[in-house]
Structures are given as C-alpha cells and as structure tokens.
Motif scaffolding. Structure first.
Motif, PDB file in Angstrom:
ATOM      1  N   MET A   1       0.781  -1.256   0.063  1.00  0.00           N
ATOM      2  CA  MET A   1       0.149  -0.006   0.055  1.00  0.00           C
ATOM      3  C   MET A   1       0.821   1.159  -0.207  1.00  0.00           C
ATOM      4  SD  MET A   1      -3.121   0.805  -0.363  1.00  0.00           S
ATOM      5  CE  MET A   1      -4.700   0.843   0.512  1.00  0.00           C
ATOM      6  N   ASP A   2       1.966   1.046   0.735  1.00  0.00           N
ATOM      7  CA  ASP A   2       2.897   2.471   0.522  1.00  0.00           C
ATOM      8  C   ASP A   2       3.441   2.818  -0.679  1.00  0.00           C
ATOM      9  OD1 ASP A   2       4.296   0.064   0.693  1.00  0.00           O
ATOM     10  OD2 ASP A   2       5.993   0.795   1.841  1.00  0.00           O
ATOM     11  N   ASN A   3       3.574   1.854  -1.582  1.00  0.00           N
ATOM     12  CA  ASN A   3       3.975   1.957  -2.776  1.00  0.00           C
ATOM     13  C   ASN A   3       2.910   2.639  -3.667  1.00  0.00           C
ATOM     14  OD1 ASN A   3       6.592   0.982  -2.813  1.00  0.00           O
ATOM     15  ND2 ASN A   3       5.893  -1.086  -3.190  1.00  0.00           N
ATOM     16  N   MET A   4       1.577   2.503  -3.550  1.00  0.00           N
ATOM     17  CA  MET A   4       0.594   3.093  -4.219  1.00  0.00           C
ATOM     18  C   MET A   4       0.612   4.635  -3.756  1.00  0.00           C
ATOM     19  SD  MET A   4      -0.445   1.031  -6.244  1.00  0.00           S
ATOM     20  CE  MET A   4      -1.826   2.189  -6.856  1.00  0.00           C
ATOM     21  N   PHE A   5       0.879   4.911  -2.194  1.00  0.00           N
ATOM     22  CA  PHE A   5       0.915   6.286  -2.129  1.00  0.00           C
ATOM     23  C   PHE A   5       2.327   6.971  -2.927  1.00  0.00           C
ATOM     24  CE2 PHE A   5      -2.018   5.499   0.848  1.00  0.00           C
ATOM     25  CZ  PHE A   5      -2.764   6.737   1.157  1.00  0.00           C
ATOM     26  N   LYS A   6       3.340   6.279  -2.995  1.00  0.00           N
ATOM     27  CA  LYS A   6       4.618   6.885  -3.753  1.00  0.00           C
ATOM     28  C   LYS A   6       3.982   7.136  -5.077  1.00  0.00           C
ATOM     29  CE  LYS A   6       7.773   4.530  -0.549  1.00  0.00           C
ATOM     30  NZ  LYS A   6       8.703   3.530  -0.598  1.00  0.00           N
ATOM     31  N   LEU A   7       3.339   6.296  -5.807  1.00  0.00           N
ATOM     32  CA  LEU A   7       2.850   6.434  -6.953  1.00  0.00           C
ATOM     33  C   LEU A   7       1.986   7.622  -7.105  1.00  0.00           C
ATOM     34  CD1 LEU A   7       2.630   5.034  -9.882  1.00  0.00           C
ATOM     35  CD2 LEU A   7       0.871   3.998  -9.375  1.00  0.00           C
ATOM     36  N   PHE A  38       1.587  12.575  -0.294  1.00  0.00           N
ATOM     37  CA  PHE A  38       1.644  11.318  -0.632  1.00  0.00           C
ATOM     38  C   PHE A  38       3.040  10.645  -0.327  1.00  0.00           C
ATOM     39  CE2 PHE A  38      -2.252  12.012  -3.505  1.00  0.00           C
ATOM     40  CZ  PHE A  38      -3.033  11.225  -2.713  1.00  0.00           C
ATOM     41  N   VAL A  39       4.126  11.348  -0.953  1.00  0.00           N
ATOM     42  CA  VAL A  39       5.432  10.727  -0.748  1.00  0.00           C
ATOM     43  C   VAL A  39       5.582  10.543   0.650  1.00  0.00           C
ATOM     44  CG1 VAL A  39       7.993  11.386  -1.242  1.00  0.00           C
ATOM     45  CG2 VAL A  39       6.187  11.691  -3.010  1.00  0.00           C
ATOM     46  N   LEU A  40       5.501  11.580   1.537  1.00  0.00           N
ATOM     47  CA  LEU A  40       5.551  11.294   3.064  1.00  0.00           C
ATOM     48  C   LEU A  40       5.013  10.299   3.473  1.00  0.00           C
ATOM     49  CD1 LEU A  40       6.036  14.937   4.455  1.00  0.00           C
ATOM     50  CD2 LEU A  40       7.680  13.460   3.782  1.00  0.00           C
ATOM     51  N   LEU A  41       3.627  10.161   3.149  1.00  0.00           N
ATOM     52  CA  LEU A  41       2.913   8.812   3.716  1.00  0.00           C
ATOM     53  C   LEU A  41       3.410   7.591   3.208  1.00  0.00           C
ATOM     54  CD1 LEU A  41      -0.832  10.164   3.643  1.00  0.00           C
ATOM     55  CD2 LEU A  41       0.722   9.818   5.671  1.00  0.00           C
ATOM     56  N   GLY A  42       4.023   7.743   1.811  1.00  0.00           N
ATOM     57  CA  GLY A  42       4.578   6.465   1.421  1.00  0.00           C
ATOM     58  C   GLY A  42       5.684   5.799   1.946  1.00  0.00           C
ATOM     59  N   TYR A  43       6.458   6.596   2.828  1.00  0.00           N
ATOM     60  CA  TYR A  43       7.391   6.024   3.757  1.00  0.00           C
ATOM     61  C   TYR A  43       7.054   5.898   5.072  1.00  0.00           C
ATOM     62  CZ  TYR A  43      10.598   7.002  -0.239  1.00  0.00           C
ATOM     63  OH  TYR A  43      11.134   7.237  -1.324  1.00  0.00           O
ATOM     64  N   LEU A  44       6.053   6.022   5.607  1.00  0.00           N
ATOM     65  CA  LEU A  44       5.429   6.058   7.070  1.00  0.00           C
ATOM     66  C   LEU A  44       5.414   4.437   7.437  1.00  0.00           C
ATOM     67  CD1 LEU A  44       3.318   8.824   7.929  1.00  0.00           C
ATOM     68  CD2 LEU A  44       5.682   8.469   8.504  1.00  0.00           C
ATOM     69  N   LYS A  45       5.238   3.354   6.424  1.00  0.00           N
ATOM     70  CA  LYS A  45       4.690   2.122   6.703  1.00  0.00           C
ATOM     71  C   LYS A  45       3.667   2.075   7.768  1.00  0.00           C
ATOM     72  CE  LYS A  45       8.578   0.521   4.472  1.00  0.00           C
ATOM     73  NZ  LYS A  45       8.311   0.262   3.156  1.00  0.00           N
ATOM     74  N   LEU A  46       2.668   2.446   7.290  1.00  0.00           N
ATOM     75  CA  LEU A  46       1.364   2.324   8.437  1.00  0.00           C
ATOM     76  C   LEU A  46       0.745   1.061   7.785  1.00  0.00           C
ATOM     77  CD1 LEU A  46       0.256   5.920   7.998  1.00  0.00           C
ATOM     78  CD2 LEU A  46       1.526   4.964   9.789  1.00  0.00           C
ATOM     79  N   SER A  47      -0.272   0.617   8.708  1.00  0.00           N
ATOM     80  CA  SER A  47      -1.195  -0.332   8.279  1.00  0.00           C
ATOM     81  C   SER A  47      -2.106   0.073   6.997  1.00  0.00           C
ATOM     82  CB  SER A  47      -2.150  -0.624   9.585  1.00  0.00           C
ATOM     83  OG  SER A  47      -3.248   0.130   9.879  1.00  0.00           O
TER      84      SER A  47
END
Length: 80
Positions: A1-7, A38-47
């Motif tokens: 899911m974190d990769n989708m936020f980076k995308l 989005f990029v910052l959230l992509g690196y947080l590793k949340l559920s």
C-alpha cells in the motif's frame, strides 16, 4: 500500500508540473502539497486500514479545495 502512495505522489507531481506550465499557479501549488503529502505517507509504513482512512480524508480535503479553486478563483479562458 505504501508503494501506491508513492505512485500517487508521482502522478500528482506530474499534474503539478502540467498546471504550472499552463500558468495555473494556485492549482499547481495545491498539487505540489498533495505530492509532498503522498510521498511522505509512502515512507511511514502504516497499516492498510490507516492508509485507507488517510486517503479518504485526503479525497475530502482535496475535492473541497479544488472545487473552491475552480469555482471562485479560476477564470476560464482569462489571461491570454
């Protein structure tokens, strides 16, 4: 899911550049803020559940902001 936020961050960055080239600076700045978010959230590793809650909140805030911009600020066809 974190990769989708980076995308999503990548694509909002592309749209920010396109709005900037089109001389729509306020919309471009709104999308730059979305890109950073989005990029910052992509690196947080949340559920995955938390990512979905954050994405839903983002959609609500973005649509209110973009609707406000397109109704009250943007002048269609103006300036050229």
């Amino acid at each position: 899911m974190d990769n989708m936020f980076k995308l999503c961050g990548f694509w909002t960055g592309i749209f920010a550049v396109m709005f900037y080239v089109g001389h729509m600076i306020p919309a471009s700045l709104l999308l730059v803020a979305s890109t950073i978010f989005f990029v910052l959230l992509g690196y947080l590793k949340l559920s995955e559940r938390m990512y979905m809650y954050l994405f839903g909140a983002y959609l609500m805030i973005f649509m209110v902001g973009f609707s406000y911009y397109s109704i009250f600020i943007h002048v269609p066809g103006g300036g050229h």
